[in-house]
Design a protein around this motif. Structure first.
Motif, PDB file in Angstrom:
ATOM      1  N   GLU A  78      20.269 -57.505  14.365  1.00  0.00           N
ATOM      2  CA  GLU A  78      21.260 -57.206  13.317  1.00  0.00           C
ATOM      3  C   GLU A  78      21.748 -55.763  13.428  1.00  0.00           C
ATOM      4  OE1 GLU A  78      19.013 -58.425   9.894  1.00  0.00           O
ATOM      5  OE2 GLU A  78      19.596 -60.541  10.143  1.00  0.00           O
ATOM      6  N   HIS A  79      20.865 -54.853  13.765  1.00  0.00           N
ATOM      7  CA  HIS A  79      21.268 -53.453  13.983  1.00  0.00           C
ATOM      8  C   HIS A  79      22.144 -53.336  15.239  1.00  0.00           C
ATOM      9  CE1 HIS A  79      19.164 -50.970  10.942  1.00  0.00           C
ATOM     10  NE2 HIS A  79      18.414 -52.052  10.844  1.00  0.00           N
ATOM     11  N   LEU A  80      21.785 -54.060  16.300  1.00  0.00           N
ATOM     12  CA  LEU A  80      22.609 -54.058  17.509  1.00  0.00           C
ATOM     13  C   LEU A  80      23.994 -54.635  17.219  1.00  0.00           C
ATOM     14  CD1 LEU A  80      20.034 -55.152  20.236  1.00  0.00           C
ATOM     15  CD2 LEU A  80      21.358 -53.037  20.237  1.00  0.00           C
ATOM     16  N   HIS A  81      24.034 -55.634  16.347  1.00  0.00           N
ATOM     17  CA  HIS A  81      25.319 -56.238  15.966  1.00  0.00           C
ATOM     18  C   HIS A  81      26.212 -55.209  15.261  1.00  0.00           C
ATOM     19  CE1 HIS A  81      28.149 -59.313  14.767  1.00  0.00           C
ATOM     20  NE2 HIS A  81      27.945 -59.056  13.491  1.00  0.00           N
ATOM     21  N   LYS A  82      25.636 -54.418  14.384  1.00  0.00           N
ATOM     22  CA  LYS A  82      26.410 -53.390  13.661  1.00  0.00           C
ATOM     23  C   LYS A  82      27.016 -52.365  14.608  1.00  0.00           C
ATOM     24  CE  LYS A  82      23.706 -53.770   9.450  1.00  0.00           C
ATOM     25  NZ  LYS A  82      22.614 -53.187   8.659  1.00  0.00           N
ATOM     26  N   SER A  83      26.348 -52.103  15.732  1.00  0.00           N
ATOM     27  CA  SER A  83      26.842 -51.104  16.684  1.00  0.00           C
ATOM     28  C   SER A  83      27.734 -51.729  17.773  1.00  0.00           C
ATOM     29  CB  SER A  83      25.673 -50.369  17.339  1.00  0.00           C
ATOM     30  OG  SER A  83      24.960 -51.244  18.201  1.00  0.00           O
ATOM     31  N   GLY A  84      27.964 -53.048  17.684  1.00  0.00           N
ATOM     32  CA  GLY A  84      28.815 -53.710  18.670  1.00  0.00           C
ATOM     33  C   GLY A  84      28.096 -54.099  19.949  1.00  0.00           C
ATOM     34  N   HIS A  85      26.764 -54.071  19.937  1.00  0.00           N
ATOM     35  CA  HIS A  85      25.998 -54.380  21.138  1.00  0.00           C
ATOM     36  C   HIS A  85      25.340 -55.757  21.118  1.00  0.00           C
ATOM     37  CE1 HIS A  85      26.323 -49.994  21.836  1.00  0.00           C
ATOM     38  NE2 HIS A  85      26.391 -50.410  23.086  1.00  0.00           N
ATOM     39  N   ALA A  86      25.591 -56.529  20.073  1.00  0.00           N
ATOM     40  CA  ALA A  86      25.057 -57.896  20.017  1.00  0.00           C
ATOM     41  C   ALA A  86      25.933 -58.711  19.075  1.00  0.00           C
ATOM     42  CB  ALA A  86      23.610 -57.899  19.524  1.00  0.00           C
ATOM     43  N   GLU A  87      25.905 -60.014  19.297  1.00  0.00           N
ATOM     44  CA  GLU A  87      26.696 -60.920  18.466  1.00  0.00           C
ATOM     45  C   GLU A  87      26.073 -62.302  18.565  1.00  0.00           C
ATOM     46  OE1 GLU A  87      31.386 -62.057  18.020  1.00  0.00           O
ATOM     47  OE2 GLU A  87      30.663 -61.509  19.996  1.00  0.00           O
ATOM     48  N   PRO A  88      25.964 -62.993  17.435  1.00  0.00           N
ATOM     49  CA  PRO A  88      25.433 -64.355  17.512  1.00  0.00           C
ATOM     50  C   PRO A  88      26.336 -65.235  18.372  1.00  0.00           C
ATOM     51  CG  PRO A  88      25.611 -63.626  15.218  1.00  0.00           C
ATOM     52  CD  PRO A  88      26.286 -62.598  16.062  1.00  0.00           C
ATOM     53  N   CYS A  89      25.740 -66.064  19.208  1.00  0.00           N
ATOM     54  CA  CYS A  89      26.531 -67.011  20.014  1.00  0.00           C
ATOM     55  C   CYS A  89      27.132 -68.080  19.119  1.00  0.00           C
ATOM     56  CB  CYS A  89      25.659 -67.680  21.075  1.00  0.00           C
ATOM     57  SG  CYS A  89      25.063 -66.556  22.354  1.00  0.00           S
ATOM     58  N   ASP A  90      26.379 -68.461  18.103  1.00  0.00           N
ATOM     59  CA  ASP A  90      26.827 -69.478  17.154  1.00  0.00           C
ATOM     60  C   ASP A  90      27.489 -68.780  15.982  1.00  0.00           C
ATOM     61  OD1 ASP A  90      27.148 -71.613  15.409  1.00  0.00           O
ATOM     62  OD2 ASP A  90      25.035 -71.704  14.861  1.00  0.00           O
TER      63      ASP A  90
END
Length: 180
Positions: A78-90
């Motif tokens: 979730e922290h990686l998602h906030k920085s643009g480095h992760a995103e759920p595939c679904d």
């Protein structure tokens, strides 16, 4: 797979338990984020499945018999998602827990910029390129995006499309991109 150089924290048992003290937790999550991005980059991996993650040496240090729990992995994602480095595939809104995640060791903007810089540097502006040529062609072997996951490639190309620097096209049952 490339040999991973583990940071000192990796052999420190508390590293595998999300710490309750906020300042310590923020430092811990930051260290995990760096480790995850380095691990995925070194191994040219792009998708993390939370259900299988604890079998990976990334989250399972057998030397000290410690595993990062799934809720800890999810917190870091979730922290990686906030920085643009992760995103759920679904992208489903119904799912409370996303199991599969794209890991972007470069943000989508960074991938898009690298691809566009390559296109400019190789005289590919106003030229059509197949997606295969971009990620598997002889002209891109030395590029960081060589071998890039097709899903991530498409997201990066859509970023370029939004910036009016590219147009994704279909031709002869193939997908390609025209750089503008």
């Amino acid at each position: 797979m490339a040999e991973t150089e583990w940071p000192w924290q990796y052999d420190f048992p508390p590293f595998f338990t999300i710490q309750p003290h906020l300042e310590t937790q923020n430092k811990q999550i930051s260290a995990w984020q760096s480790l995850i991005l380095c691990f995925f980059k070194n191994n040219k991996s792009y998708i993390l499945d939370i259900r299988e993650a604890q079998n990976s040496p990334l989250f399972n240090n057998s030397k000290i018999n410690r595993k990062l729990p799934q809720d800890g992995i999810l917190k870091i994602l979730e922290h990686l998602h906030k920085s643009g480095h992760a995103e759920p595939c679904d992208k489903s809104k119904n799912s409370q827990l996303h199991y599969r995640w794209f890991i972007y060791w470069h943000t989508l903007d960074e991938w898009a910029s690298m691809i566009y810089d390559w296109a400019q540097g190789n005289g590919m502006i106003n030229t059509v390129c197949t997606l295969y040529e971009l990620v598997s062609g002889d002209n891109t072997v030395n590029e960081e995006f060589y071998g890039l996951d097709m899903g991530i490639l498409m997201k990066a190309l859509r970023t370029l499309e939004m910036q009016k620097k590219a147009e994704i096209i279909m031709f002869d049952d193939n997908e390609g991109v025209k750089f503008l």
